[in-house]
Design an enzyme around this catalytic site. Structure first.
Site, PDB file in Angstrom:
ATOM      1  NE  ARG A 142       1.046  -4.442   8.632  1.00 15.54           N
ATOM      2  CZ  ARG A 142       2.337  -4.204   8.383  1.00 15.54           C
ATOM      3  NH1 ARG A 142       3.278  -4.795   9.098  1.00 15.54           N
ATOM      4  NH2 ARG A 142       2.692  -3.362   7.426  1.00 15.54           N
ATOM      5  CB  SER A 159      -2.090  -2.333   3.759  1.00 14.40           C
ATOM      6  OG  SER A 159      -0.881  -1.748   3.350  1.00 14.40           O
ATOM      7  CD  GLU A 197      -2.584  -4.244   7.777  1.00 12.23           C
ATOM      8  OE1 GLU A 197      -1.856  -4.672   6.860  1.00 12.23           O
ATOM      9  OE2 GLU A 197      -2.398  -3.150   8.355  1.00 12.23           O
TER      10      GLU A 197
END
Ligand code: FAD
Ligand code: NDP
Ligand code: EPU
Length: 329
Positions: free
Chosen positions: A198, A249, A319
């Protein structure tokens, strides 16, 4: 206390200190000379993010072509304005106070070209990743089945290294075209982008991804690919909440742990601040239950971080990109 809060150390956080708007930028719409493009003042960003929260962009533009993009950068530079880049807004928490400077949204930059011989697909920054995944499957091109259910753009996927089901963007990226604010274009490869989970060095960067080429495997059975893609979507819908606005998320998994597991074990499922709540279906999702503010969501992110750290001595790293000013309560 008002702060520009850098939760993830990689945020494209901009200060809300009001920009001085020069005399020739006082009208609400500015036509970019030589283009069909209009820069608008005070555009609400709430409808442009999947969280459905956020105040106005001081200035907003959604170019369709490279020339319009370059002209937009030039205009921002001529006005001394900061620039914030926006894809589909599916990984963003934008402050209720909005964002200063110019917000450039890429989602109207659309085009896709599939090469059935080589299996390469080239798509403009604004193409929805989901659309690309289905189109590839229908053409018997294997390698994007994991991307279904991710409501972002191609550009956002390249920047975020979006992924699911043990695959990610870095696995299939051949190259990306990036535009610098000074108008310079460069072709970068995954090796240049510092990819990991990510993460890429495009995050918090000033380069704008204009298009990307992915390597897929030609000659696969389309029916099989469609079935796999559909199965991934079904699995998502059974484990993730798709019924209320969210950003996917909220935290990266602090591997080997899963953030959702840690948050559930800390007893935070359903915990609510204002109109934001930790999802019952998946604890690493925060939902806008209707009428939430960005501040509600921000406070809940902080609360979850604090409780998990107290319990597990682990600081969850967001994130989601948090943009603009937030006030710690
Ligand atoms: C329901 C739901 C499910 C999700 N599931 C997943 C998942 O399984 N896996 C996953 O990885 N993510 C998932 N996400 C998060 C999100 O969809 C991804 O991070 C996606 O890649 C973000 O793309 P975007 O176009 O929306 O980018 P945005 O959210 O608009 O922007 C994200 C960052 O990229 C920058 N950016 C965007 N476009 C460009 C560009 N063209 N050039 C330069 N910088 C740019 C922005 O400045 C920002 O820093 C999910 C989100 C939702 C709402
Ligand atoms: N909870 C939240 O905050 C949000 C959740 N979502 C969810 O995220 C997921 C992705 O959303 P989004 O990116 O908007 O994508 P969509 O599911 O809306 O699809 C994007 C495009 O992909 C193509 N497509 C979709 N399904 C198929 C199919 N079965 N066969 C062929 N083509 C298809 C369509 O292109 P065309 O029109 O050209 O045919 C469509 O316009 C969805 O499950 C959506 O419900 C999305 C936004 C917010
Ligand atoms: C949604 C995103 O990506 C998702 C991606 O869709 C899925 C599918 O591949 O795998 C990751 O979720 P995840 O790690 O939470 O996957 P899950 O399989 O749902 O959960 C992992 C583990 O945590 C447990 N879990 C999850 C949620 C919860 O409330 N409680 C719990 O105990 C699950 O039982 C499982 O044992 C990505 N998230 C991250 C942070 O890496 C995103 O990045 O926005």
């Amino acid at each position: 206390m008002t702060i520009s809060y850098d939760l993830s150390k990689s945020l494209n956080v901009t200060s809300s200190t009001s920009q001085i708007v020069s005399a020739d930028t006082k009208s609400r719409h500015i036509h970019l000379p030589g283009t069909d493009c209009t820069i608008k003042q005070g555009v609400s960003l709430a409808s442009l993010t999947t969280f459905r929260v956020g105040g106005p962009a001081e200035w907003y533009v959604a170019p369709r072509h490279l020339e319009e993009l370059q002209a937009s950068f030039e205009w921002a530079q001529s006005q001394g304005l900061s620039v914030t880049l926006l894809g589909a807004g599916s990984n963003l928490l934008v402050s209720d106070r909005g964002l200063p400077g110019l917000v450039i949204c890429t989602r109207h930059m659309r085009s896709t070209y599939f090469d059935p011989e080589t299996g390469q697909v080239t798509a403009a920054a604004g193409e929805p990743l989901v659309r690309l995944a289905w189109q590839a499957a229908e053409r018997g091109l294997q390698g994007l089945e994991w991307a279904v259910g991710i409501p972002g753009t191609v550009g956002g996927a390249v920047v975020m290294n979006a992924g699911a089901h043990n695959s990610c963007t870095a696995d299939i990226l051949v190259n990306a075209h990036v535009l610098y604010p000074d108008g310079k274009l460069e072709i970068v490869t995954p090796q240049n982008l510092g990819y990991s989970y990510r993460t890429s060095n495009l995050q918090g960067d000033r380069r704008l991804v204009t298009q990307a080429t992915f390597q897929l495997k030609p000659g696969a059975d389309a029916a099989q690919l469609i079935a796999t893609t559909a199965a991934h979507l079904k699995q998502r819908h059974s484990t993730q909440p798709y019924n209320k606005p969210n950003c996917g998320s909220v935290f990266r998994n602090p591997k080997p742990h899963a953030a959702g597991w840690l948050i559930e074990q800390t007893g935070l499922k359903g915990h609510r601040i204002g109109n934001a709540a930790v999802a019952q279906r998946h604890a690493n999702f925060i939902l806008n239950c209707g009428g939430a503010t960005a501040s509600d969501i921000f406070q809940l992110i902080r609360f979850v971080q604090q409780k998990v750290e107290q319990e597990w001595s682990l600081l969850l790293e967001p994130e989601v990109k948090i943009l603009g000013d937030f006030q710690l309560i």
